[in-house]
Design a protein around this motif. Structure first.
Motif, PDB file in Angstrom:
ATOM      1  N   CYS A  45      79.510  26.725 118.097  1.00  0.00           N
ATOM      2  CA  CYS A  45      79.200  25.466 119.554  1.00  0.00           C
ATOM      3  C   CYS A  45      80.277  25.117 120.463  1.00  0.00           C
ATOM      4  O   CYS A  45      81.206  25.646 120.073  1.00  0.00           O
ATOM      5  N   LEU A  46      79.142  25.437 121.109  1.00  0.00           N
ATOM      6  CA  LEU A  46      79.613  25.517 123.012  1.00  0.00           C
ATOM      7  C   LEU A  46      79.431  24.317 123.612  1.00  0.00           C
ATOM      8  O   LEU A  46      79.961  24.320 124.849  1.00  0.00           O
ATOM      9  N   ALA A  47      79.049  23.294 122.569  1.00  0.00           N
ATOM     10  CA  ALA A  47      78.870  22.164 123.235  1.00  0.00           C
ATOM     11  C   ALA A  47      77.623  21.510 123.982  1.00  0.00           C
ATOM     12  O   ALA A  47      76.933  20.951 125.855  1.00  0.00           O
ATOM     13  N   ASP A  48      76.791  23.165 124.192  1.00  0.00           N
ATOM     14  CA  ASP A  48      75.519  22.662 125.028  1.00  0.00           C
ATOM     15  C   ASP A  48      74.905  20.996 125.179  1.00  0.00           C
ATOM     16  O   ASP A  48      74.936  20.890 126.373  1.00  0.00           O
ATOM     17  N   GLY A  49      74.802  21.066 123.772  1.00  0.00           N
ATOM     18  CA  GLY A  49      74.216  19.407 123.712  1.00  0.00           C
ATOM     19  C   GLY A  49      72.479  19.403 123.755  1.00  0.00           C
ATOM     20  O   GLY A  49      71.858  18.228 123.468  1.00  0.00           O
ATOM     21  N   ALA A  50      72.211  20.582 123.322  1.00  0.00           N
ATOM     22  CA  ALA A  50      70.464  20.326 123.244  1.00  0.00           C
ATOM     23  C   ALA A  50      69.722  20.443 122.251  1.00  0.00           C
ATOM     24  O   ALA A  50      68.768  19.666 122.317  1.00  0.00           O
ATOM     25  N   CYS A  51      70.598  20.587 121.402  1.00  0.00           N
ATOM     26  CA  CYS A  51      70.617  19.739 119.740  1.00  0.00           C
ATOM     27  C   CYS A  51      70.301  18.818 119.930  1.00  0.00           C
ATOM     28  O   CYS A  51      69.695  17.877 119.558  1.00  0.00           O
ATOM     29  N   VAL A  75      78.887  18.902 118.080  1.00  0.00           N
ATOM     30  CA  VAL A  75      78.031  17.885 117.493  1.00  0.00           C
ATOM     31  C   VAL A  75      78.910  17.947 115.573  1.00  0.00           C
ATOM     32  O   VAL A  75      78.752  19.162 115.105  1.00  0.00           O
ATOM     33  N   CYS A  93      69.664  25.676 119.615  1.00  0.00           N
ATOM     34  CA  CYS A  93      70.942  26.660 120.470  1.00  0.00           C
ATOM     35  C   CYS A  93      71.045  27.739 120.950  1.00  0.00           C
ATOM     36  O   CYS A  93      71.024  28.679 120.255  1.00  0.00           O
ATOM     37  N   VAL A  95      73.629  29.387 120.897  1.00  0.00           N
ATOM     38  CA  VAL A  95      74.662  30.510 120.778  1.00  0.00           C
ATOM     39  C   VAL A  95      74.422  30.638 119.544  1.00  0.00           C
ATOM     40  O   VAL A  95      75.358  31.042 118.315  1.00  0.00           O
ATOM     41  N   ILE A  98      73.739  26.701 114.368  1.00  0.00           N
ATOM     42  CA  ILE A  98      73.024  26.078 113.499  1.00  0.00           C
ATOM     43  C   ILE A  98      72.940  26.494 112.612  1.00  0.00           C
ATOM     44  O   ILE A  98      71.502  27.484 112.820  1.00  0.00           O
TER      45      ILE A  98
END
Ligand code: SF4
Ligand code: F3S
Length: 103
Positions: A45-51, A75, A93, A95, A98
Motif C-alpha cells: 500500500c502506498l496510500a493512494d486512498g481510492a479504496c 488503510v 488499487c 498497486v 487489497i
C-alpha cells in the motif's frame, strides 16, 4: 501484488484496531497484511486512498505508519465485517494491495 493465499502462506501474529495481522512483522519496515475478509498488504500500500474514498460501506480507516519505506499512512479494514464484496477496492488499487475473499 498481495498474495491471495496469505491466510495459508502466513501466520497470524496478532491484532491491530480489531483486525488480524499476518506476518512477518518487523516495524517500521515490515508491517504484514492487515485484515482477513478484506486484507491490505501494508508493505505494498502506498496510500493512494481510492479504496477508502470509494468503498460504499466505509470499510477503511487511515492509520499512521511512521517510517515505513513506502508510505507513512495505510488503510486499516476496520469495518471488514460490513463488506458487501463489490470488489471496487480490489479493482481500483493501483498497486493491487487489497484482497477480498468473496467466495
Ligand atoms: Fe468496500 Fe467493496 Fe472493497 Fe468490500 S469489496 S471493502 S464493500 S470497496
Ligand atoms: Fe493503499 Fe491501494 Fe488503498 S495503495 S490506500 S490499498 S487504493
Amino acid at each position: 501484488a498481495i498474495d491471495p493465499n496469505f491466510d495459508t502462506n502466513r501466520e497470524k501474529v496478532g491484532e491491530e484496531n480489531g483486525v488480524a495481522v499476518w506476518g512477518p512483522v518487523e516495524p517500521p519496515e515490515k508491517l504484514g497484511i492487515h485484515g482477513t475478509h478484506v486484507a491490505v498488504d501494508y508493505d505494498i500500500c502506498l496510500a493512494d486512498g481510492a479504496c477508502l474514498e470509494n468503498c460504499p460501506v466505509d470499510v477503511f480507516t487511515w492509520v499512521d505508519t511512521p517510517d515505513h519505506p513506502v508510505s507513512e499512512v495505510k488503510v486499516e479494514p476496520t469495518n471488514e465485517d460490513q463488506c458487501i464484496d463489490c470488489m471496487l477496492c480490489v479493482d481500483i488499487c493501483p498497486v493491487d494491495a487489497i484482497d477480498v475473499d468473496a467466495s
